[in-house]
Design an enzyme around this catalytic site. Structure first.
Site: not given
Lengths: 388, 129
Positions: A284, A332
Site C-alpha cells: 500500500y 496507477y
C-alpha cells in the site's frame, strides 16, 4: 495471533475472480455503488459465475456507510453472510480473512468483496469527511499526509533516510506504471521532479503523495474444491494477518515501526513461508514512506535500511524484488481506500496476466494493506497451485 | 473518574486550559500517564484515574510543515511531555521549518477564539533533550 486466524487453513479458499471498475475520473453523477456494481459483475464474469451464485457480501466505502446493506439492495440480492468492517484502506484484506473464515465454516459459498469511490469527482473532503477530534483539530494537520510526513521525518531523523531515497519509491512506481495501460500517469518521473514538486506537508511534495482518483474493484472467493472447477486458475489464500495498533497518529508508539510487523508475522506463519519466498510485493503506497517502512517491517531489509534499499533500484523494473508493478497508488490509481486494488495486482501477477510488467514465474505474491495513519495493517499472501 | 453525568474528560481538560494549565491523566493502578483524556484507563478499563497538571516541558518527537494554499507554512508536531505522555501540538514563535526533532519546548495556552476553546501550543525552551 487471534484464535479466529489460528483456525484458518492455508489454501482452503481461493480468489476466482478479480477486476477493477472504470478508473480515473468517471461521468458526473456516478455513484460509488455504480462502480461497485460494474466491478462486481466484471469480477464474476472473470470467474465464470453469476450474481445468483453470490451469497456472501463484504463491502467497505467511506461514501456508503452501511455498505453491505446498501449494496445488497442495489444489486437486488439477499446475502446469507455479510461484513462491513471498515478500518480504512486495509479493510479489504481483513475482508479476505473474514471471508476465508466464513467460507471455511460453510457460512457462505461465493463471497464478493467490493469497493467504490468517486473522490476525484466529489472531492476528497466530501468523500472522506474527518471525524472531529477536539484534542487535535486546533492544529490543522493535513490528515492523512501530515501524519505520514511525521513518520517520514522521524525515520529520516533516526536512520538518516533522505528525501531522495523516498523519491525513489515514486520513481519506481512510475516506471512500473508506464507498463500498465490502466495506469493514470503516462509520463516518466525523476527524483528531482519529485523533490522539487509543490510541497504538501514536509518532507512530502505532491509527488510523495498518492493520486486522488475515482475507482473501485471487486474480488470473488470460493472454497478451493469449487475454485478448481471455475474459469480461471485459482489463486489460493496461503496466509492472512491483521493488526490494529492505533487510530490517531499521536497514539502510534514508535513512528518508525508499523503493525505490519505483526500482520506479516501472522501471514507468514499461516502460509508456512518466509520473506524470501515472496516473488512479488504489492505494498500500500499512499505515501512514499509507506512501502519503504513495509519493506523493513515485513522482513525484506533491516529496520532503517529501507532508504538505501529502494534507492538501489531493488523495487523498480529490473530490480531484485518487484514491488507495486501496477504503478501503485502513486501512479496507477488510488481511489481513497486502495487495498482492493493492491490485492488485484498481486492476484494478476500470480495468474500471469500482467503482460509487459509480468514478473516471470510468479507463484507467490504478498499484498500489504494499510488503513488510517499506519493504523490498521493487514497482510495477505497469495499463491498458485504450484505454491500449495 | 467520576460520573459522566457530572463531568466529561474533555470538559475537565478544557477547564484546566481555561486556567492556563495542561492537564493529563494518570492510572493510579500502575502510575502510568496517558493522553488523550479518557473515561477509563487504556489497557485495563480501570477508573482509578487521577488528573495532574503538567510542568509543561517537553521534547519534539517529530514534526511537519503543512502548506495550505494561500497561507503561511504551518507547523504541526508531536510533543513528548517530560511526565511521559505524547500529544499533537504546534511549536510557535519560530519559523515552522526550524522546529527540529529533539528540540526542548515549553507549554503555553493559545487563547483560541469564539469558535475554538483555548488549546495548548509550545514555544522553544532552553536546553537539550
Amino acid at each position: 495471533m487471534s484464535a479466529a486466524l489460528e483456525g484458518l487453513k492455508r489454501g482452503a479458499v481461493a480468489i476466482v475472480g478479480a477486476d477493477e471498475s472504470d478508473l480515473g475520473q468517471v461521468a458526473p453523477g456516478t455513484h460509488p455503488m455504480d462502480l461497485m456494481a460494474q466491478a462486481t459483475m466484471r469480477a464474476l464474469a472473470d470467474a465464470g459465475l453469476t450474481l445468483k451464485d453470490v451469497d456472501g457480501l463484504f463491502v467497505a466505502a467511506s461514501q456508503v456507510r452501511m455498505g453491505p446493506m446498501a449494496f445488497a439492495e442495489y444489486m437486488g440480492i439477499k446475502p446469507k453472510y455479510f461484513d462491513g468492517t471498515i478500518i480504512g484502506g486495509s479493510s479489504f484484506m481483513t475482508h479476505v480473512a473474514h471471508a476465508h473464515a466464513a467460507l471455511q465454516l460453510g457460512l457462505c459459498n461465493v463471497a464478493v468483496i467490493t469497493y467504490g469511490s468517486t473522490q476525484r469527482s466529489v472531492s476528497r473532503a466530501a468523500a472522506s469527511p474527518r471525524e472531529y477530534n477536539p484534542y487535535e483539530a486546533p492544529y490543522r494537520a493535513f490528515i492523512p499526509p501530515s501524519a505520514y510526513a511525521m513518520a517520514a521525518a522521524r525515520h529520516m531523523h533516526q536512520y538518516g533516510t533522505t528525501r531522495e531515497q523516498l523519491a525513489h519509491v515514486a520513481v519506481a512506481a512510475r516506471q512500473w506504471a508506464l507498463m500498465n495501460p490502466k495506469a493514470w500517469e503516462k509520463e516518466p518521473l525523476t527524483v528531482d521532479e519529485v523533490i522539487n514538486a509543490r510541497m504538501v506537508s514536509y518532507p512530502f511534495t505532491v509527488r510523495d503523495c498518492c493520486l486522488v482518483l475515482d475507482g473501485g474493484g471487486a474480488i470473488v472467493m470460493t472454497r478451493a474444491d469449487r475454485a478448481r472447477t471455475l474459469k480461471k486458475k485459482p489463486v489460493y489464500v496461503l496466509g492472512v494477518g491483521e493488526s490494529l495498533s492505533h487510530a490517531n497518529i499521536s497514539s502510534m508508539a514508535d513512528f518508525t515501526v508499523s503493525a505490519a510487523v505483526e500482520s506479516g508475522k501472522q501471514a507468514y506463519a499461516m502460509a508456512k513461508m518466509k520473506p524470501s519466498d515472496m516473488q512479488m510485493l504489492s505494498l500500500y503506497d499512499a505515501f512514499t514512506i509507506t512501502p519503504l517502512m513495509f519493506l523493513e517491517d515485513l522482513g525484506f531489509c533491516k529496520k532503517g535500511e529501507g532508504g538505501p534499499f529502494v534507492a538501489s533500484g531493488a523495487i523498480a523494473p529490473g530490480g531484485k524484488l518487484p514491488v507495486n508493478t501496477s504503478g501503485g497508488g502513486l501512479s496507477y490509481c488510488h481511489p481513497g481506500m486502495y487495498g482492493l486494488l493492491v490485492m488485484i495486482e498481486a492476484i494478476r501477477q500470480v495468474r500471469g496476466e500482467c503482460g509487459q510488467r509480468q514478473v516471470k514465474g510468479c507463484n507467490v505474491a504478498l499484498a500489504q494493506g494499510n488503513g488510517g495513519v499506519f493504523s490498521s495493517e493487514c497482510t495477505v499472501i497469495f499463491g498458485s497451485e504450484t505454491a500449495l | 473518574m467520576s460520573s459522566l453525568m457530572e463531568q466529561s474528560p474533555l470538559g475537565v481538560y478544557q477547564a484546566h486550559l481555561a486556567k492556563g494549565e495542561l492537564a493529563y491523566q494518570v492510572s493510579l493502578d500502575d502510575n502510568k500517564p496517558f493522553f488523550y483524556p479518557r473515561a477509563t484507563v487504556p489497557g485495563t478499563g480501570s477508573t482509578n484515574i487521577e488528573w495532574r497538571v503538567s510542568k509543561g516541558l517537553g521534547t519534539v518527537y517529530t514534526t511537519t510543515v503543512v502548506h495550505y494554499k494561500g497561507e503561511p507554512p504551518l507547523n504541526v508536531a508531536m510533543i513528548d511531555l517530560d511526565e511521559g505522555f505524547r500529544m499533537m501540538s504546534r511549536v510557535e514563535d519560530i519559523d515552522a521549518m526550524q522546529v527540529k526533532i529533539g528540540m526542548r519546548v515549553k507549554f503555553r495556552v493559545n487563547p483560541g477564539d469564539a469558535k475554538q476553546p483555548p488549546f495548548p501550543v509550545f514555544t522553544p525552551a532552553e536546553g537539550k533533550s
